[in-house]
Design an enzyme around this catalytic site. Structure first.
Site, mmCIF file in Angstrom:
data_model
loop_
_atom_site.group_PDB
_atom_site.id
_atom_site.type_symbol
_atom_site.label_atom_id
_atom_site.label_comp_id
_atom_site.label_asym_id
_atom_site.label_seq_id
_atom_site.Cartn_x
_atom_site.Cartn_y
_atom_site.Cartn_z
ATOM 1 N N SER A 45 33.242 5.870 -5.073
ATOM 2 C CA SER A 45 31.831 6.589 -5.010
ATOM 3 C C SER A 45 30.991 5.722 -4.061
ATOM 4 O O SER A 45 31.482 5.238 -2.960
ATOM 5 C CB SER A 45 31.509 6.975 -6.375
ATOM 6 O OG SER A 45 30.235 7.977 -6.152
ATOM 7 N N ASP A 100 38.169 16.707 -6.054
ATOM 8 C CA ASP A 100 36.642 16.358 -5.946
ATOM 9 C C ASP A 100 36.036 16.884 -4.922
ATOM 10 O O ASP A 100 36.438 17.016 -3.731
ATOM 11 C CB ASP A 100 36.924 14.569 -5.549
ATOM 12 C CG ASP A 100 35.494 13.976 -5.375
ATOM 13 O OD1 ASP A 100 34.365 14.596 -5.706
ATOM 14 O OD2 ASP A 100 35.883 12.752 -4.976
ATOM 15 N N HIS A 151 35.578 14.228 -9.472
ATOM 16 C CA HIS A 151 35.098 13.031 -8.831
ATOM 17 C C HIS A 151 35.433 11.759 -9.686
ATOM 18 O O HIS A 151 35.742 10.790 -9.279
ATOM 19 C CB HIS A 151 33.705 13.051 -8.397
ATOM 20 C CG HIS A 151 33.069 11.821 -7.818
ATOM 21 N ND1 HIS A 151 33.634 11.253 -6.475
ATOM 22 C CD2 HIS A 151 32.223 10.882 -7.989
ATOM 23 C CE1 HIS A 151 32.954 10.259 -6.121
ATOM 24 N NE2 HIS A 151 32.164 9.860 -7.161
#
Length: 389
Positions: free
Chosen positions: A143, A321, A354
């Site tokens: 991330s 994601d 995600h």
């Protein structure tokens, strides 16, 4: 013998890229394993993560990547010396808005300088210099931690052999910028916000809403449908507030019990946990850093930004994601290749969304383990066959 150490160190005064300066930057960090001179792996945490990758030494706490880092794990601490540092602006021991300003004796609050991903990287370099670590075998992060890893390849290319950006991109797209803006407005609209100088009270209701919106972006449609469906919740709705009697407390809110669903209950539970552990100013500080990050800043392109990096890159993306998409990772792969770096892009097949980089070590771990295995040469080529099923 594998060891774990939890510590903090002052790197002295620190000037941020925004121009602000603080008299002392304290960096909280943890290390795992034994340093042998060429086996250091820097792990960069995500937005609200901490330096606690493995959990507490006494085994009473669980780290955020416990199944990925440790003896025999994909990032094997019998072979690698792992370092993770809490970034400036956060609230887990490294200096941030909640910290006491030694010049005033009060929390920095709104006076804390704006933070960038570049500042995080510079602070980490200062910590490594303090620890006597010159070159990193690898930098890995997911991330916004992946942006942190990318910045290492751009800013200190001669100190990094391998880079592993996971579920990330070179910059936020307009949709995520918009969602981040809404989250920010939720916090600053809370009556307890007080312009960021709210201590000892906290804008819990605003922070809770911001966290709930973030959680929605971390999950996929398929995973939410499977986990929650449209079911009504069995438990009563949760109420939010600061938990004190201050007149400046955030107003509590409670959803209609007749339409309160499992998915709402989940979001409320996550928000309740979050407001107990995180600081609203820190949340804004870190999200601003993520929003403003652009790998190509100061360069002609992403490839130009990576031009001096002659190591290897393993780009990992997650099929489900939509926070950071596979297509964005494709563009990262192209940028690394165009810069001349040996590059592999592996797509993890997962409907989880995600958060799969945190919750599915059985999928994310194998390619990272293989990528970190010693090779005959310092920069031996990465062959796609290494990652075949």
């Amino acid at each position: 013998m594998t060891t774990t150490a939890s510590a903090s160190v002052s790197v002295g005064s620190f000037e941020f890229e925004s121009g602000g300066r603080i008299p002392e930057l304290e960096i909280a960090y943890e290390t795992y394993g034994e340093y042998t001179g060429n086996n250091a792996v820097l792990v960069c945490h995500a937005l609200t993560g901490s330096q606690q990758v493995r959990g507490t030494p006494d085994g009473q706490g669980t780290g955020w990547w416990n199944e990925m880092v440790g003896p025999g794990k994909p990032i094997d601490t019998r072979k690698q010396f792992v370092i993770c540092a809490n970034v400036p602006g956060s609230c887990y021991g490294t200096t941030g808005p909640h910290s006491t300003n030694p010049e005033t004796g009060e929390p920095y609050g709104s006076d804390f300088p704006a933070v960038t991903v570049g500042d995080w990287t510079r602070a980490q370099r200062g910590l490594l210099d303090h620890l006597g670590i010159g070159e990193l075998r690898a930098v890995v992060g997911g991330s916004v931690g992946g942006m942190n890893a990318l910045e290492w390849a751009k800013r200190y290319p001669n100190r990094v052999e391998k880079v592993i950006p996971i579920a990330t991109s070179a910059r936020l797209d307009p949709q995520l910028l918009a969602l981040s803006a809404v989250s920010r407005r939720a916090i600053v609209s809370d009556p307890a916000w007080q312009g960021g100088d709210y201590y000892p009270n906290h804008p819990d209701a605003g922070l809770a809403l911001a966290r709930q919106l973030g959680h929605v972006t971390y999950l996929s449609k398929d995973s939410m449908a499977e986990k929650f469906g449209r079911r009504l919740a069995d438990c009563p709705p949760r109420e939010f507030g600061t938990g004190d009697d201050s007149s400046e407390s955030s107003p509590a809110f409670a959803p209609d019990p007749d339409s309160y669903r499992d998915v709402e209950s989940y979001l409320d539970y996550q928000a309740q946990k979050f407001v107990k552990r995180f600081d609203a100013n820190s949340y804004l500080s870190l999200t601003h850093a993520m929003e403003n990050y652009d790998l190509a800043a100061g360069c002609d392109s992403d490839a130009d930004a990576l031009a001096d990096f002659d190591g290897e890159a393993l780009v990992l993306s997650i099929s489900g994601d939509w926070h950071f998409t596979v297509e964005q990772s494709n563009r990262l792969e192209t940028a690394f290749r165009d810069s001349g770096a040996e590059t592999t892009h592996r797509v993890i097949d997962s409907d989880h969304g995600h958060d799969a980089f945190l919750t599915e070590p059985e999928s994310v771990g194998p390619p990272i383990r293989r990528f970190l295995e010693p090779e005959t040469g310092r920069f031996a080529p990465v062959h796609a066959s290494l990652f075949a099923h």
